[in-house]
Design an enzyme around this catalytic site. Structure first.
Site, PDB file in Angstrom:
ATOM      1  N   ASN A   1       0.774  -1.267   0.000  1.00  0.00           N
ATOM      2  CA  ASN A   1      -0.105   0.022   0.111  1.00  0.00           C
ATOM      3  C   ASN A   1       1.001   1.331   0.026  1.00  0.00           C
ATOM      4  OD1 ASN A   1      -1.764   2.146   0.437  1.00  0.00           O
ATOM      5  ND2 ASN A   1      -2.473   1.583   2.470  1.00  0.00           N
ATOM      6  N   TRP A   2       0.872   1.854  -0.974  1.00  0.00           N
ATOM      7  CA  TRP A   2       1.947   3.136  -1.321  1.00  0.00           C
ATOM      8  C   TRP A   2       1.227   4.327  -0.617  1.00  0.00           C
ATOM      9  CZ3 TRP A   2       4.430   2.525  -6.858  1.00  0.00           C
ATOM     10  CH2 TRP A   2       5.223   1.740  -6.917  1.00  0.00           C
ATOM     11  N   LYS A   3       0.017   4.422  -0.173  1.00  0.00           N
ATOM     12  CA  LYS A   3      -0.543   5.553   0.488  1.00  0.00           C
ATOM     13  C   LYS A   3      -0.447   6.724  -0.633  1.00  0.00           C
ATOM     14  CE  LYS A   3      -0.123   3.052   4.725  1.00  0.00           C
ATOM     15  NZ  LYS A   3      -0.049   3.145   6.297  1.00  0.00           N
TER      16      LYS A   3
ATOM     17  N   HIS B   1      -9.406   0.976   4.700  1.00  0.00           N
ATOM     18  CA  HIS B   1      -8.239   1.293   5.277  1.00  0.00           C
ATOM     19  C   HIS B   1      -8.471   2.155   6.439  1.00  0.00           C
ATOM     20  CE1 HIS B   1      -3.997   2.178   6.349  1.00  0.00           C
ATOM     21  NE2 HIS B   1      -3.702   1.228   5.739  1.00  0.00           N
TER      22      HIS B   1
ATOM     23  N   GLU C   1      -6.922   4.500   7.540  1.00  0.00           N
ATOM     24  CA  GLU C   1      -6.379   5.977   7.326  1.00  0.00           C
ATOM     25  C   GLU C   1      -7.743   6.479   6.874  1.00  0.00           C
ATOM     26  OE1 GLU C   1      -2.733   5.358   5.375  1.00  0.00           O
ATOM     27  OE2 GLU C   1      -1.926   4.678   7.372  1.00  0.00           O
TER      28      GLU C   1
ATOM     29  N   GLU D   1      -5.435  -4.826  10.279  1.00  0.00           N
ATOM     30  CA  GLU D   1      -4.303  -3.835  10.580  1.00  0.00           C
ATOM     31  C   GLU D   1      -4.641  -3.298  11.783  1.00  0.00           C
ATOM     32  OE1 GLU D   1      -2.435  -2.551   6.669  1.00  0.00           O
ATOM     33  OE2 GLU D   1      -3.994  -1.379   6.952  1.00  0.00           O
TER      34      GLU D   1
ATOM     35  N   GLY E   1       2.747   2.293  10.746  1.00  0.00           N
ATOM     36  CA  GLY E   1       3.387   3.459  10.712  1.00  0.00           C
ATOM     37  C   GLY E   1       4.228   3.948  12.070  1.00  0.00           C
TER      38      GLY E   1
ATOM     39  N   SER F   1       3.538  -2.012  10.197  1.00  0.00           N
ATOM     40  CA  SER F   1       4.939  -2.124  10.617  1.00  0.00           C
ATOM     41  C   SER F   1       5.437  -3.520  10.210  1.00  0.00           C
ATOM     42  CB  SER F   1       5.185  -1.783  11.909  1.00  0.00           C
ATOM     43  OG  SER F   1       4.829  -0.419  12.219  1.00  0.00           O
TER      44      SER F   1
ATOM     45  N   GLY G   1       3.025  -1.052   4.280  1.00  0.00           N
ATOM     46  CA  GLY G   1       3.126   0.487   3.995  1.00  0.00           C
ATOM     47  C   GLY G   1       4.441   0.761   3.573  1.00  0.00           C
ATOM     48  N   GLY G   2       5.115   1.383   4.578  1.00  0.00           N
ATOM     49  CA  GLY G   2       6.500   2.152   4.761  1.00  0.00           C
ATOM     50  C   GLY G   2       7.475   1.293   3.988  1.00  0.00           C
TER      51      GLY G   2
END
Ligand code: 13P
Length: 249
Positions: free
Chosen positions: A9-11, A95, A97, A167, A173, A213, A234-235
């Site tokens: 997920n590159w957000k 998600h 977010e 999640e 994150g 994470s 993600g990151g």
């Protein structure tokens, strides 16, 4: 055996050029990797570049959201038809977010999910508790509620392609990963709820990914849990080497 899904997920990161650069480096590193499904979800504007770069490879491209209406006056939204026109049929839905910052609710998650499934998409539906809920011992109830409401009025037949991602919001994150045991317990709660809603056969096939994470150095212990059927990253998915290390754990 459930085939694992390793999803990025590159957000709201990367430009089209940076997306192309990623695939230039990433594709040779994962060429021939068939053990797991690999999906990369860039932001909408990077989808064409990503599709072009990943064409003919073992990496599928997905979106990060989709609206439930076919078309209409919904500024800032994207429809299933618009995604399908690009050949995209993977999508992240609900998600945290979106839930935290953009007013996504269990009900809108349900609407998006219904439409995506109806249109033949493979949705990755996200659920997860916030820290206060975990500390108050409410995790199982929250997960059950999110599942019941997200899957409301969807038949097992319609839901065949559903993928769920657990999640925990406190792990996203933050560098704080859920321990493999904590994640597996939550996955078991989700699978039990899926059994009640869709039946045992469905639940036994359902892929439940862990997200929060996930890094090259913790992925193998997470994937060693029978309950965990992949990762939503993600990151650590933004860098080709680090996402490769995760995919090839
Ligand atoms: P991080 O891997 O950066 O914690 O993000 C997880 C996530 O939200 C994936 O959807």
């Amino acid at each position: 055996m459930r085939k694992k899904v390793m999803a990025a997920n590159w957000k709201m990161y990367k430009t089209p050029d940076q997306s192309r650069d990623f695939f230039r480096d990433f594709l040779p590193l994962v060429a021939g990797h068939t053990r797991d499904e690999i999906v990369v979800c860039p932001s909408f504007l990077n989808i064409p570049a990503a599709l072009d770069a990943a064409k003919g490879s073992n990496v599928a491209i997905g979106a990060q959201n989709v609206h439930w209406k076919e078309e209409g006056a919904f500024t800032g939204e994207t429809s299933v038809g618009q995604l399908l026109a690009w050949g995209v049929n993977n999508v992240i839905i609900g998600h945290s977010e979106r839930r935290q910052y953009f007013g996504e609710t269990d009900d809108t998650v349900n609407l998006r999910l219904k439409t995506a499934l109806e249109a033949g998409f493979t949705p990755i539906c996200c659920v997860g508790e916030v820290l206060e809920e975990r500390e108050a011992g409410m995790t199982d109830d929250i997960l059950r509620r999110q599942c019941v409401r997200a899957f409301h009025a969807i038949s097992a037949k319609k839901a065949a392609k559903l993928v769920v991602a657990y999640e925990p919001v406190w792990a996203i994150g933050t560098g704080k990963t859920a321990t493999p045991e904590i994640a597996a317990e939550a996955h078991a709660v989700i699978r039990k709820e899926a059994t009640e809603i869709f039946g045992e056969d469905f639940a036994n096939q359902l892929r439940i990914l862990y997200g929060g994470s996930v890094k090259p150095d913790n992925v193998s212990s997470l994937m060693a849990q029978e309950e965990i059927d992949g990762a939503l990253v993600g990151g650590a998915s933004l860098d080709p080497k680090s996402f490769t290390a995760i995919v090839k754990y």
